[in-house]
Enzyme design. Sequence first.
Site, PDB file in Angstrom:
ATOM      1  N   SER A  90       0.837  -1.205   0.000  1.00  0.00           N
ATOM      2  CA  SER A  90       0.000   0.000   0.000  1.00  0.00           C
ATOM      3  C   SER A  90       0.863   1.243   0.000  1.00  0.00           C
ATOM      4  O   SER A  90       0.513   2.250  -0.607  1.00  0.00           O
ATOM      5  CB  SER A  90      -0.850   0.077   1.266  1.00  0.00           C
ATOM      6  OG  SER A  90      -1.628  -1.045   1.415  1.00  0.00           O
ATOM      7  N   HIS A 113      -2.081  -3.089  -6.657  1.00  0.00           N
ATOM      8  CA  HIS A 113      -2.645  -2.654  -5.377  1.00  0.00           C
ATOM      9  C   HIS A 113      -4.150  -2.875  -5.363  1.00  0.00           C
ATOM     10  O   HIS A 113      -4.905  -2.111  -5.962  1.00  0.00           O
ATOM     11  CB  HIS A 113      -2.290  -1.183  -5.128  1.00  0.00           C
ATOM     12  CG  HIS A 113      -2.708  -0.706  -3.775  1.00  0.00           C
ATOM     13  ND1 HIS A 113      -3.228   0.547  -3.555  1.00  0.00           N
ATOM     14  CD2 HIS A 113      -2.693  -1.328  -2.569  1.00  0.00           C
ATOM     15  CE1 HIS A 113      -3.505   0.663  -2.262  1.00  0.00           C
ATOM     16  NE2 HIS A 113      -3.193  -0.452  -1.643  1.00  0.00           N
ATOM     17  N   GLU A 129      -4.886  -0.833  -8.664  1.00  0.00           N
ATOM     18  CA  GLU A 129      -3.918   0.115  -9.219  1.00  0.00           C
ATOM     19  C   GLU A 129      -2.728  -0.697  -9.738  1.00  0.00           C
ATOM     20  O   GLU A 129      -2.099  -1.433  -8.979  1.00  0.00           O
ATOM     21  CB  GLU A 129      -3.473   1.110  -8.142  1.00  0.00           C
ATOM     22  CG  GLU A 129      -4.591   2.046  -7.709  1.00  0.00           C
ATOM     23  CD  GLU A 129      -4.267   2.896  -6.484  1.00  0.00           C
ATOM     24  OE1 GLU A 129      -4.865   3.958  -6.333  1.00  0.00           O
ATOM     25  OE2 GLU A 129      -3.415   2.493  -5.658  1.00  0.00           O
ATOM     26  N   ASN A 155      -4.843   6.328  -2.173  1.00  0.00           N
ATOM     27  CA  ASN A 155      -4.361   6.659  -0.829  1.00  0.00           C
ATOM     28  C   ASN A 155      -3.712   8.039  -0.770  1.00  0.00           C
ATOM     29  O   ASN A 155      -3.787   8.719   0.244  1.00  0.00           O
ATOM     30  CB  ASN A 155      -3.386   5.590  -0.317  1.00  0.00           C
ATOM     31  CG  ASN A 155      -4.129   4.333   0.106  1.00  0.00           C
ATOM     32  OD1 ASN A 155      -5.346   4.348   0.262  1.00  0.00           O
ATOM     33  ND2 ASN A 155      -3.402   3.244   0.293  1.00  0.00           N
TER      34      ASN A 155
HETATM   35  N1  LIG Z   1      -5.439  -4.636   4.812  1.00  0.00           N
HETATM   36  C1  LIG Z   1      -5.639  -3.713   3.892  1.00  0.00           C
HETATM   37  O1  LIG Z   1      -6.585  -2.932   3.941  1.00  0.00           O
HETATM   38  C2  LIG Z   1      -4.696  -3.615   2.719  1.00  0.00           C
HETATM   39  C3  LIG Z   1      -5.158  -3.030   1.529  1.00  0.00           C
HETATM   40  C4  LIG Z   1      -4.307  -2.995   0.418  1.00  0.00           C
HETATM   41  C5  LIG Z   1      -3.030  -3.496   0.522  1.00  0.00           C
HETATM   42  N2  LIG Z   1      -2.597  -4.035   1.716  1.00  0.00           N
HETATM   43  C6  LIG Z   1      -1.229  -4.570   1.748  1.00  0.00           C
HETATM   44  O2  LIG Z   1      -1.291  -5.983   1.632  1.00  0.00           O
HETATM   45  C7  LIG Z   1      -0.184  -6.575   2.323  1.00  0.00           C
HETATM   46  C8  LIG Z   1      -0.723  -7.602   3.320  1.00  0.00           C
HETATM   47  O3  LIG Z   1      -1.593  -6.964   4.224  1.00  0.00           O
HETATM   48  P1  LIG Z   1      -2.728  -7.762   5.018  1.00  0.00           P
HETATM   49  O4  LIG Z   1      -3.649  -6.734   5.551  1.00  0.00           O
HETATM   50  O5  LIG Z   1      -3.244  -8.876   4.187  1.00  0.00           O
HETATM   51  O6  LIG Z   1      -1.869  -8.359   6.231  1.00  0.00           O
HETATM   52  P2  LIG Z   1      -2.137  -9.659   7.137  1.00  0.00           P
HETATM   53  O7  LIG Z   1      -1.487  -9.367   8.448  1.00  0.00           O
HETATM   54  O8  LIG Z   1      -3.558 -10.066   7.120  1.00  0.00           O
HETATM   55  O9  LIG Z   1      -1.298 -10.798   6.392  1.00  0.00           O
HETATM   56  C9  LIG Z   1       0.103 -10.780   6.411  1.00  0.00           C
HETATM   57  C10 LIG Z   1       0.658 -11.991   5.705  1.00  0.00           C
HETATM   58  O10 LIG Z   1       2.077 -11.969   5.801  1.00  0.00           O
HETATM   59  C11 LIG Z   1       2.545 -13.259   6.115  1.00  0.00           C
HETATM   60  N3  LIG Z   1       3.816 -13.191   6.809  1.00  0.00           N
HETATM   61  C12 LIG Z   1       4.067 -12.725   8.048  1.00  0.00           C
HETATM   62  N4  LIG Z   1       5.377 -12.866   8.346  1.00  0.00           N
HETATM   63  C13 LIG Z   1       5.957 -13.414   7.259  1.00  0.00           C
HETATM   64  C14 LIG Z   1       7.298 -13.799   6.949  1.00  0.00           C
HETATM   65  N5  LIG Z   1       8.286 -13.637   7.817  1.00  0.00           N
HETATM   66  N6  LIG Z   1       7.518 -14.327   5.726  1.00  0.00           N
HETATM   67  C15 LIG Z   1       6.529 -14.479   4.817  1.00  0.00           C
HETATM   68  N7  LIG Z   1       5.253 -14.152   5.076  1.00  0.00           N
HETATM   69  C16 LIG Z   1       4.978 -13.619   6.269  1.00  0.00           C
HETATM   70  C17 LIG Z   1       1.439 -13.820   7.014  1.00  0.00           C
HETATM   71  O11 LIG Z   1       1.547 -15.208   7.110  1.00  0.00           O
HETATM   72  C18 LIG Z   1       0.196 -13.324   6.306  1.00  0.00           C
HETATM   73  O12 LIG Z   1      -0.130 -14.187   5.243  1.00  0.00           O
HETATM   74  C19 LIG Z   1       0.588  -5.416   2.959  1.00  0.00           C
HETATM   75  O13 LIG Z   1       1.627  -5.049   2.118  1.00  0.00           O
HETATM   76  C20 LIG Z   1      -0.473  -4.326   3.039  1.00  0.00           C
HETATM   77  O14 LIG Z   1       0.116  -3.024   3.038  1.00  0.00           O
HETATM   78  C21 LIG Z   1      -3.402  -4.131   2.799  1.00  0.00           C
END
Ligand SMILES: NC(=O)c1ccc[n+]([C@@H]2O[C@H](COP(=O)([O-])OP(=O)(O)OC[C@H]3O[C@@H](n4cnc5c(N)ncnc54)[C@H](O)[C@@H]3O)[C@@H](O)[C@H]2O)c1
Length: 283
Positions: A120, A141, A153, A191
């Site tokens: 993000s 994204h 995106e 964003n």
């Molecule tokens: N939540 C949102 O609203 C949103 C929206 C758009 C983009 N994002 C982006 O998506 C990405 C994931 O966010 P999320 O909300 O799904 O997070 P989340 O906490 O739900 O998931 C995180 C993931 O990372 C994995 N992980 C943790 N430690 C790890 C490691 N050492 N090695 C490999 N994998 C590992 C976990 O197992 C899990 O699958 C981030 O980059 C976030 O910025 C989030």
Amino acid sequence: MNEIRKVGVVGLGTMGAGIAQVSVQAGFETVGREVSEELAERGRATIERYLTRGVEKGRLLQEERDTALRRLTLTTELSGLADCDLVIEAVLEELELKREVFAELDRLTVPGTILATNTSALSVSEIAAAAQHPERVVGMHFFNPAPVLPLVEIVRTSQSSDEAVNLAYHWAERAGKQPVRCNDTPGFIVNRILIPLLNDCVRALDEADVRPEDMDKAMTNGAGWPIGPCALIDLIGIDVHVHASEALHGKLGEARMAPPERLVHMQHEGKLGRKTGAGFYTY
Ligand SMILES: NC(=O)c1ccc[n+]([C@@H]2O[C@H](COP(=O)([O-])OP(=O)(O)OC[C@H]3O[C@@H](n4cnc5c(N)ncnc54)[C@H](O)[C@@H]3O)[C@@H](O)[C@H]2O)c1
């Protein structure tokens, strides 16, 4: 390579599970990678739950749900994604972790594979720099919840090849999404605009002495927003919003981008919005 058939998703957390669901529902064989079998099964269970709810609500047929679920396989190794045509990374928002994942994916997959990050707020270029072939790295994204919100995106760095950008764009279209292309600038499109705007709304609560209910009433009725800013921040998660504000502020330095004190307090109190049952509202 000119067609994406098999998709890998790294991380089956909130976003990864949603993206994998989009992919299997659109007919793509999809491999989900998690750090443990337990987390992988939890990711599959999330997808299964949402698809089942879709059947209950009449949005898809039982047979479509079953077929979609059969397209999903799980792995705990990045090497399990070696034969994917597109890999979308959705691990924690930590630059070093993402760079490690991209260095490995770059080594393990054939050069034609498109590598995409769902970051993000991090720089796609800095993530891509960990790969020997940064030309095949793009940002994809998605918005939360990925199966519901149409926008993706498609972020190009100065090194992304046109082929990589176009393949990612067309895959998103085939997956039923509404992709848009943009450069790798902080906050990309939505964003960059939404974060300072939501922060303005929160600051106005105190400056104008407005209740969250009235702020939401004002913005839905006066500006035509489909959801009020306080309800939206509760949905996003106060912690997620504060983190994104800090990242944007760190990069562009506009005072409005910094998280408002009120949100930082809420975060410290553990009032993170819907997910904790309390934020601006009680759930
Ligand atoms: N939540 C949102 O609203 C949103 C929206 C758009 C983009 N994002 C982006 O998506 C990405 C994931 O966010 P999320 O909300 O799904 O997070 P989340 O906490 O739900 O998931 C995180 C993931 O990372 C994995 N992980 C943790 N430690 C790890 C490691 N050492 N090695 C490999 N994998 C590992 C976990 O197992 C899990 O699958 C981030 O980059 C976030 O910025 C989030």
